[in-house]
Write a protein that holds these residues in place. Structure first.
Motif, PDB file in Angstrom:
ATOM      1  N   GLY A  27       0.813  -1.210   0.000  1.00  0.00           N
ATOM      2  CA  GLY A  27       0.000   0.000   0.000  1.00  0.00           C
ATOM      3  C   GLY A  27       0.838   1.247   0.000  1.00  0.00           C
ATOM      4  N   ARG A  28       1.802   1.266   0.894  1.00  0.00           N
ATOM      5  CA  ARG A  28       2.627   2.464   1.079  1.00  0.00           C
ATOM      6  C   ARG A  28       4.014   2.013   1.526  1.00  0.00           C
ATOM      7  N   GLU A  29       5.036   2.735   1.076  1.00  0.00           N
ATOM      8  CA  GLU A  29       6.398   2.336   1.462  1.00  0.00           C
ATOM      9  C   GLU A  29       7.349   3.512   1.349  1.00  0.00           C
ATOM     10  N   ARG A  30       8.479   3.390   2.016  1.00  0.00           N
ATOM     11  CA  ARG A  30       9.554   4.368   1.881  1.00  0.00           C
ATOM     12  C   ARG A  30      10.228   4.175   0.522  1.00  0.00           C
ATOM     13  N   TRP A  31      10.568   5.290  -0.134  1.00  0.00           N
ATOM     14  CA  TRP A  31      11.379   5.205  -1.344  1.00  0.00           C
ATOM     15  C   TRP A  31      12.809   5.537  -0.931  1.00  0.00           C
ATOM     16  N   ASN A  32      13.520   4.522  -0.476  1.00  0.00           N
ATOM     17  CA  ASN A  32      14.859   4.775   0.059  1.00  0.00           C
ATOM     18  C   ASN A  32      15.916   4.142  -0.826  1.00  0.00           C
ATOM     19  N   GLY A  33      17.166   4.377  -0.488  1.00  0.00           N
ATOM     20  CA  GLY A  33      18.271   3.796  -1.243  1.00  0.00           C
ATOM     21  C   GLY A  33      18.751   4.643  -2.410  1.00  0.00           C
ATOM     22  N   VAL A  34      18.210   5.829  -2.602  1.00  0.00           N
ATOM     23  CA  VAL A  34      18.694   6.707  -3.677  1.00  0.00           C
ATOM     24  C   VAL A  34      20.040   7.280  -3.242  1.00  0.00           C
ATOM     25  N   ARG A  35      21.059   7.040  -4.042  1.00  0.00           N
ATOM     26  CA  ARG A  35      22.417   7.465  -3.680  1.00  0.00           C
ATOM     27  C   ARG A  35      23.078   8.223  -4.821  1.00  0.00           C
ATOM     28  N   ASN A  36      22.326   9.125  -5.375  1.00  0.00           N
ATOM     29  CA  ASN A  36      22.820   9.985  -6.452  1.00  0.00           C
ATOM     30  C   ASN A  36      22.286  11.375  -6.137  1.00  0.00           C
ATOM     31  N   TYR A  37      23.165  12.375  -6.219  1.00  0.00           N
ATOM     32  CA  TYR A  37      22.769  13.700  -5.727  1.00  0.00           C
ATOM     33  C   TYR A  37      21.660  14.334  -6.553  1.00  0.00           C
ATOM     34  N   GLN A  38      21.726  14.161  -7.860  1.00  0.00           N
ATOM     35  CA  GLN A  38      20.693  14.762  -8.708  1.00  0.00           C
ATOM     36  C   GLN A  38      19.322  14.129  -8.400  1.00  0.00           C
ATOM     37  N   ALA A  39      19.338  12.800  -8.288  1.00  0.00           N
ATOM     38  CA  ALA A  39      18.095  12.098  -7.967  1.00  0.00           C
ATOM     39  C   ALA A  39      17.604  12.498  -6.577  1.00  0.00           C
ATOM     40  N   ARG A  40      18.518  12.608  -5.631  1.00  0.00           N
ATOM     41  CA  ARG A  40      18.144  13.029  -4.275  1.00  0.00           C
ATOM     42  C   ARG A  40      17.508  14.409  -4.287  1.00  0.00           C
ATOM     43  N   LEU A 137      19.891   8.324 -14.541  1.00  0.00           N
ATOM     44  CA  LEU A 137      19.158   9.004 -13.475  1.00  0.00           C
ATOM     45  C   LEU A 137      17.969   8.156 -13.021  1.00  0.00           C
ATOM     46  N   SER A 138      17.834   7.975 -11.709  1.00  0.00           N
ATOM     47  CA  SER A 138      16.809   7.060 -11.207  1.00  0.00           C
ATOM     48  C   SER A 138      15.552   7.773 -10.707  1.00  0.00           C
ATOM     49  N   VAL A 139      15.637   9.085 -10.584  1.00  0.00           N
ATOM     50  CA  VAL A 139      14.453   9.882 -10.238  1.00  0.00           C
ATOM     51  C   VAL A 139      14.471  11.105 -11.132  1.00  0.00           C
ATOM     52  N   MET A 140      13.398  11.327 -11.889  1.00  0.00           N
ATOM     53  CA  MET A 140      13.408  12.449 -12.826  1.00  0.00           C
ATOM     54  C   MET A 140      12.013  13.056 -12.927  1.00  0.00           C
ATOM     55  N   PRO A 141      11.971  14.352 -13.211  1.00  0.00           N
ATOM     56  CA  PRO A 141      10.669  14.988 -13.423  1.00  0.00           C
ATOM     57  C   PRO A 141      10.125  14.637 -14.796  1.00  0.00           C
ATOM     58  N   LEU A 142       8.801  14.625 -14.889  1.00  0.00           N
ATOM     59  CA  LEU A 142       8.129  14.407 -16.168  1.00  0.00           C
ATOM     60  C   LEU A 142       7.282  15.624 -16.511  1.00  0.00           C
ATOM     61  N   THR A 143       7.130  15.863 -17.801  1.00  0.00           N
ATOM     62  CA  THR A 143       6.167  16.868 -18.235  1.00  0.00           C
ATOM     63  C   THR A 143       4.772  16.243 -18.214  1.00  0.00           C
ATOM     64  N   PRO A 144       3.729  17.090 -18.121  1.00  0.00           N
ATOM     65  CA  PRO A 144       2.371  16.547 -18.216  1.00  0.00           C
ATOM     66  C   PRO A 144       2.172  15.760 -19.509  1.00  0.00           C
ATOM     67  N   GLU A 145       2.807  16.217 -20.575  1.00  0.00           N
ATOM     68  CA  GLU A 145       2.668  15.514 -21.857  1.00  0.00           C
ATOM     69  C   GLU A 145       3.283  14.122 -21.787  1.00  0.00           C
ATOM     70  N   GLN A 146       4.418  14.014 -21.120  1.00  0.00           N
ATOM     71  CA  GLN A 146       5.046  12.693 -20.971  1.00  0.00           C
ATOM     72  C   GLN A 146       4.153  11.779 -20.131  1.00  0.00           C
ATOM     73  N   PHE A 147       3.674  12.321 -19.028  1.00  0.00           N
ATOM     74  CA  PHE A 147       2.845  11.513 -18.126  1.00  0.00           C
ATOM     75  C   PHE A 147       1.578  11.040 -18.842  1.00  0.00           C
ATOM     76  N   CYS A 148       0.892  11.975 -19.504  1.00  0.00           N
ATOM     77  CA  CYS A 148      -0.378  11.629 -20.145  1.00  0.00           C
ATOM     78  C   CYS A 148      -0.179  10.703 -21.341  1.00  0.00           C
ATOM     79  N   SER A 149       0.900  10.906 -22.085  1.00  0.00           N
ATOM     80  CA  SER A 149       1.127  10.029 -23.238  1.00  0.00           C
ATOM     81  C   SER A 149       1.442   8.608 -22.781  1.00  0.00           C
TER      82      SER A 149
END
Length: 166
Positions: A27-40, A137-149
């Motif tokens: 249901g819910r969990e921690r998103w841990n283990g990210v060890r890259n500064y940009q992703a952090r 990169l393991s965490v990145m922003p998406l545009t609405p267009e990317q998300f919706c497509s």
DNA sequence: GCCAACGTTGGC
DNA sequence: GCCAACGTTGGC
């Protein structure tokens, strides 16, 4: 949509370690283990209510498996202080933790995995770090267009997501 | 501050 | 399992 509009993200995890079905079960969990500064830094920009695509990396097939939502904003990653964890970081000081995590919850499983090949076929994704060669990169922003497509590519609509799952 | 060596990511 | 690409480390 709500105000402010949610930011949109893509988060990678190896399903052999933790996949979308695991998040759905918990249901819910921690998103841990990210060890890259940009992703952090992206983790630290996340706000409660932001939506993300859960991407399976190092998988057959690699691709988006579902949608998640941020339910707690960045706080110190528990694993950095755990000597038994592979994510233990001796250089991280308790008074100034180096690594952050957010909490996420499962929103919706994709009816099928949206494969990396399928994402590459979407024009909206041409300039994403996900599809660009050599970026990890393991965490990145998406545009609405990317998300919706991405939703549309598996037959989902954002309106249905909002109406039925949020 | 440079940069070679090393470790990791992640598709294939 | 391979290996290209990249980030980090550490000697200088």
């Amino acid at each position: 949509m709500s105000f402010p509009p949610p930011q949109l993200w893509l988060l990678k995890s190896e399903p052999d370690v933790f996949g979308y079905p695991d998040l759905a079960r918990l249901g819910r969990e921690r998103w841990n283990g990210v060890r890259n500064y940009q992703a952090r830094n992206f983790l630290r920009e996340m706000r409660v209510g932001d939506l993300g695509l859960f991407y399976h990396s190092n998988a057959k097939p690699a691709g988006v498996a579902g949608v998640l939502r941020v339910v707690r904003e960045a706080y110190p990653d528990d694993l950095q202080f755990d000597p038994a964890s592979e994510y233990h970081d001796l250089r991280s000081a308790a008074e100034n933790p180096r690594w952050s995590m957010v909490d996420v919850e499962a929103v919706l499983a994709f009816p099928t995995i949206l494969t990396l090949d399928a994402l590459r076929a979407l024009p909206e994704w041409a300039n994403s770090p996900l599809t660009r060669r050599g970026t990890r990169l393991s965490v990145m922003p998406l545009t609405p267009e990317q998300f919706c497509s991405a939703l549309a590519a598996v037959g989902l609509r954002l309106e249905d997501l909002v109406a039925n799952h949020l």
